[in-house]
Design a protein around this motif. Structure first.
Motif, PDB file in Angstrom:
ATOM      1  N   VAL A 102     -10.873  10.064 -19.613  1.00  0.00           N
ATOM      2  CA  VAL A 102     -12.035  10.425 -18.803  1.00  0.00           C
ATOM      3  C   VAL A 102     -12.328  11.920 -18.881  1.00  0.00           C
ATOM      4  CG1 VAL A 102     -10.817  10.738 -16.595  1.00  0.00           C
ATOM      5  CG2 VAL A 102     -13.200   9.962 -16.610  1.00  0.00           C
ATOM      6  N   ASP A 103     -11.298  12.741 -19.091  1.00  0.00           N
ATOM      7  CA  ASP A 103     -11.526  14.183 -19.198  1.00  0.00           C
ATOM      8  C   ASP A 103     -12.305  14.530 -20.464  1.00  0.00           C
ATOM      9  OD1 ASP A 103     -10.267  15.174 -16.787  1.00  0.00           O
ATOM     10  OD2 ASP A 103      -8.386  14.511 -17.687  1.00  0.00           O
ATOM     11  N   PRO A 140     -20.935  22.210 -15.483  1.00  0.00           N
ATOM     12  CA  PRO A 140     -19.488  22.188 -15.696  1.00  0.00           C
ATOM     13  C   PRO A 140     -18.815  21.058 -14.904  1.00  0.00           C
ATOM     14  CG  PRO A 140     -20.082  23.979 -14.213  1.00  0.00           C
ATOM     15  CD  PRO A 140     -21.373  23.373 -14.699  1.00  0.00           C
ATOM     16  N   VAL A 141     -17.656  20.661 -15.387  1.00  0.00           N
ATOM     17  CA  VAL A 141     -16.836  19.702 -14.647  1.00  0.00           C
ATOM     18  C   VAL A 141     -16.293  20.412 -13.415  1.00  0.00           C
ATOM     19  CG1 VAL A 141     -14.782  18.223 -14.724  1.00  0.00           C
ATOM     20  CG2 VAL A 141     -16.206  18.493 -16.777  1.00  0.00           C
ATOM     21  N   ASP A 142     -16.375  19.761 -12.261  1.00  0.00           N
ATOM     22  CA  ASP A 142     -15.894  20.332 -10.999  1.00  0.00           C
ATOM     23  C   ASP A 142     -14.655  19.568 -10.558  1.00  0.00           C
ATOM     24  OD1 ASP A 142     -15.439  21.349  -8.486  1.00  0.00           O
ATOM     25  OD2 ASP A 142     -17.461  20.933  -7.717  1.00  0.00           O
ATOM     26  N   LEU A 143     -13.496  20.026 -11.000  1.00  0.00           N
ATOM     27  CA  LEU A 143     -12.245  19.340 -10.668  1.00  0.00           C
ATOM     28  C   LEU A 143     -11.844  19.505  -9.212  1.00  0.00           C
ATOM     29  CD1 LEU A 143     -10.162  20.059 -13.888  1.00  0.00           C
ATOM     30  CD2 LEU A 143     -11.277  17.909 -13.211  1.00  0.00           C
ATOM     31  N   ASP A 144     -12.453  20.470  -8.500  1.00  0.00           N
ATOM     32  CA  ASP A 144     -12.154  20.673  -7.085  1.00  0.00           C
ATOM     33  C   ASP A 144     -12.979  19.762  -6.173  1.00  0.00           C
ATOM     34  OD1 ASP A 144     -10.257  22.681  -7.603  1.00  0.00           O
ATOM     35  OD2 ASP A 144     -11.845  24.199  -7.730  1.00  0.00           O
ATOM     36  N   HIS A 145     -13.992  19.111  -6.719  1.00  0.00           N
ATOM     37  CA  HIS A 145     -14.847  18.213  -5.931  1.00  0.00           C
ATOM     38  C   HIS A 145     -14.054  16.959  -5.559  1.00  0.00           C
ATOM     39  CE1 HIS A 145     -18.089  15.445  -4.927  1.00  0.00           C
ATOM     40  NE2 HIS A 145     -18.885  16.506  -4.806  1.00  0.00           N
ATOM     41  N   ALA A 146     -14.271  16.461  -4.356  1.00  0.00           N
ATOM     42  CA  ALA A 146     -13.571  15.244  -3.902  1.00  0.00           C
ATOM     43  C   ALA A 146     -13.864  14.056  -4.817  1.00  0.00           C
ATOM     44  CB  ALA A 146     -13.980  14.921  -2.470  1.00  0.00           C
ATOM     45  N   GLY A 147     -14.984  14.077  -5.539  1.00  0.00           N
ATOM     46  CA  GLY A 147     -15.322  12.993  -6.458  1.00  0.00           C
ATOM     47  C   GLY A 147     -14.551  13.022  -7.762  1.00  0.00           C
ATOM     48  N   SER A 148     -13.801  14.091  -8.022  1.00  0.00           N
ATOM     49  CA  SER A 148     -12.971  14.192  -9.231  1.00  0.00           C
ATOM     50  C   SER A 148     -11.557  13.756  -8.889  1.00  0.00           C
ATOM     51  CB  SER A 148     -12.968  15.629  -9.773  1.00  0.00           C
ATOM     52  OG  SER A 148     -14.204  15.956 -10.332  1.00  0.00           O
ATOM     53  N   ARG A 149     -11.296  12.486  -9.108  1.00  0.00           N
ATOM     54  CA  ARG A 149      -9.974  11.923  -8.808  1.00  0.00           C
ATOM     55  C   ARG A 149      -9.794  10.669  -9.647  1.00  0.00           C
ATOM     56  NH1 ARG A 149     -13.773  10.028  -5.907  1.00  0.00           N
ATOM     57  NH2 ARG A 149     -13.775   8.053  -4.858  1.00  0.00           N
ATOM     58  N   GLY A 150      -8.574  10.368 -10.016  1.00  0.00           N
ATOM     59  CA  GLY A 150      -8.300   9.135 -10.754  1.00  0.00           C
ATOM     60  C   GLY A 150      -9.194   8.974 -11.973  1.00  0.00           C
ATOM     61  N   ASN A 151      -9.988   7.915 -11.981  1.00  0.00           N
ATOM     62  CA  ASN A 151     -10.873   7.589 -13.096  1.00  0.00           C
ATOM     63  C   ASN A 151     -12.223   8.286 -13.027  1.00  0.00           C
ATOM     64  OD1 ASN A 151      -9.054   5.824 -14.329  1.00  0.00           O
ATOM     65  ND2 ASN A 151      -9.689   4.137 -13.019  1.00  0.00           N
ATOM     66  N   TYR A 152     -12.397   9.232 -12.142  1.00  0.00           N
ATOM     67  CA  TYR A 152     -13.695   9.873 -11.903  1.00  0.00           C
ATOM     68  C   TYR A 152     -13.629  11.376 -12.131  1.00  0.00           C
ATOM     69  CZ  TYR A 152     -14.410   5.504  -9.366  1.00  0.00           C
ATOM     70  OH  TYR A 152     -14.486   4.182  -9.014  1.00  0.00           O
ATOM     71  N   ARG A 153     -14.735  11.930 -12.680  1.00  0.00           N
ATOM     72  CA  ARG A 153     -14.901  13.379 -12.794  1.00  0.00           C
ATOM     73  C   ARG A 153     -16.320  13.717 -12.359  1.00  0.00           C
ATOM     74  NH1 ARG A 153     -10.479  12.447 -13.040  1.00  0.00           N
ATOM     75  NH2 ARG A 153      -8.881  13.097 -14.504  1.00  0.00           N
ATOM     76  N   MET A 192     -26.306  14.030  -7.981  1.00  0.00           N
ATOM     77  CA  MET A 192     -24.969  14.267  -8.510  1.00  0.00           C
ATOM     78  C   MET A 192     -24.841  13.520  -9.837  1.00  0.00           C
ATOM     79  SD  MET A 192     -22.561  13.992  -5.086  1.00  0.00           S
ATOM     80  CE  MET A 192     -22.758  12.232  -4.954  1.00  0.00           C
ATOM     81  N   VAL A 193     -23.935  13.993 -10.685  1.00  0.00           N
ATOM     82  CA  VAL A 193     -23.605  13.283 -11.921  1.00  0.00           C
ATOM     83  C   VAL A 193     -22.095  13.104 -11.917  1.00  0.00           C
ATOM     84  CG1 VAL A 193     -23.602  13.326 -14.442  1.00  0.00           C
ATOM     85  CG2 VAL A 193     -25.556  14.287 -13.184  1.00  0.00           C
ATOM     86  N   GLN A 194     -21.677  11.845 -12.019  1.00  0.00           N
ATOM     87  CA  GLN A 194     -20.255  11.543 -12.026  1.00  0.00           C
ATOM     88  C   GLN A 194     -19.936  10.722 -13.271  1.00  0.00           C
ATOM     89  OE1 GLN A 194     -18.459   8.876  -8.990  1.00  0.00           O
ATOM     90  NE2 GLN A 194     -17.149  10.625  -8.527  1.00  0.00           N
ATOM     91  N   ILE A 195     -18.859  11.100 -13.935  1.00  0.00           N
ATOM     92  CA  ILE A 195     -18.358  10.371 -15.096  1.00  0.00           C
ATOM     93  C   ILE A 195     -17.247   9.464 -14.581  1.00  0.00           C
ATOM     94  CG2 ILE A 195     -17.423  10.596 -17.427  1.00  0.00           C
ATOM     95  CD1 ILE A 195     -20.098  12.246 -16.737  1.00  0.00           C
ATOM     96  N   GLN A 196     -17.292   8.177 -14.975  1.00  0.00           N
ATOM     97  CA  GLN A 196     -16.216   7.296 -14.524  1.00  0.00           C
ATOM     98  C   GLN A 196     -15.703   6.451 -15.675  1.00  0.00           C
ATOM     99  OE1 GLN A 196     -17.940   5.208 -11.184  1.00  0.00           O
ATOM    100  NE2 GLN A 196     -18.742   3.591 -12.469  1.00  0.00           N
ATOM    101  N   ARG A 197     -14.390   6.319 -15.719  1.00  0.00           N
ATOM    102  CA  ARG A 197     -13.747   5.477 -16.729  1.00  0.00           C
ATOM    103  C   ARG A 197     -13.833   4.029 -16.249  1.00  0.00           C
ATOM    104  NH1 ARG A 197      -7.514   6.175 -18.101  1.00  0.00           N
ATOM    105  NH2 ARG A 197      -7.505   5.539 -15.941  1.00  0.00           N
ATOM    106  N   VAL A 198     -14.302   3.143 -17.136  1.00  0.00           N
ATOM    107  CA  VAL A 198     -14.502   1.737 -16.780  1.00  0.00           C
ATOM    108  C   VAL A 198     -13.912   0.826 -17.847  1.00  0.00           C
ATOM    109  CG1 VAL A 198     -16.604   2.203 -15.444  1.00  0.00           C
ATOM    110  CG2 VAL A 198     -16.775   1.674 -17.888  1.00  0.00           C
TER     111      VAL A 198
END
Length: 126
Positions: A18-19, A32-45, A55-61
């Motif tokens: 996912v990274d 930029p990727v915001d790794l400090d955002h609460a939405g950046s966890r597990g399968n999400y960036r 917002m734009v969120q990348i998620q592994r599926v």
């Protein structure tokens, strides 16, 4: 009465990294990727988008790669009912959101309020 608005664009990536996917989309979209955002966890960036923009969120599926929209609302049940009247159907009800399908086949999610200044920018539905 309830409110809703476009919340985010979810970029679903069928990938093991996912990274790597987030790095590509950060470069492609200029956020930029915001790794400090609460939405950046597990399968999400989460990408760092301006507060007034979706917002734009990348998620592994596990399913095919695609993009989908999230609609945020202060009343999920009322928003789902409103969208059903427009012709959408419920695909799946989950604990914190509902996956819906448009009459033309696209899936999208109805989620609780995610962003600041919601009531100032949301549509009002009576």
């Amino acid at each position: 009465m309830h409110h809703s608005r476009l919340c985010s664009i979810q970029i679903d990536c069928n990938t093991s990294d996912v990274d790597e996917a987030a790095t590509f989309w950060a470069g492609a979209l200029g956020f930029p990727v915001d790794l400090d955002h609460a939405g950046s966890r597990g399968n999400y960036r989460q990408l760092a988008t301006p507060a007034a923009e979706p917002m734009v969120q990348i998620q592994r599926v596990d399913h095919d790669s695609r993009a989908h929209l999230d609609i945020e609302t202060d009343d999920i049940a009322a928003e789902v009912a409103r969208l059903e009247k427009l012709g959408a159907t419920v695909h799946k009800r989950l604990e914190r959101w509902t996956v819906m399908q448009a009459p033309t086949g696209q899936r999208f999610c109805v989620v609780r309020v995610q962003r600041p200044f919601f009531s100032q920018h949301a549509n009002r539905w009576d």
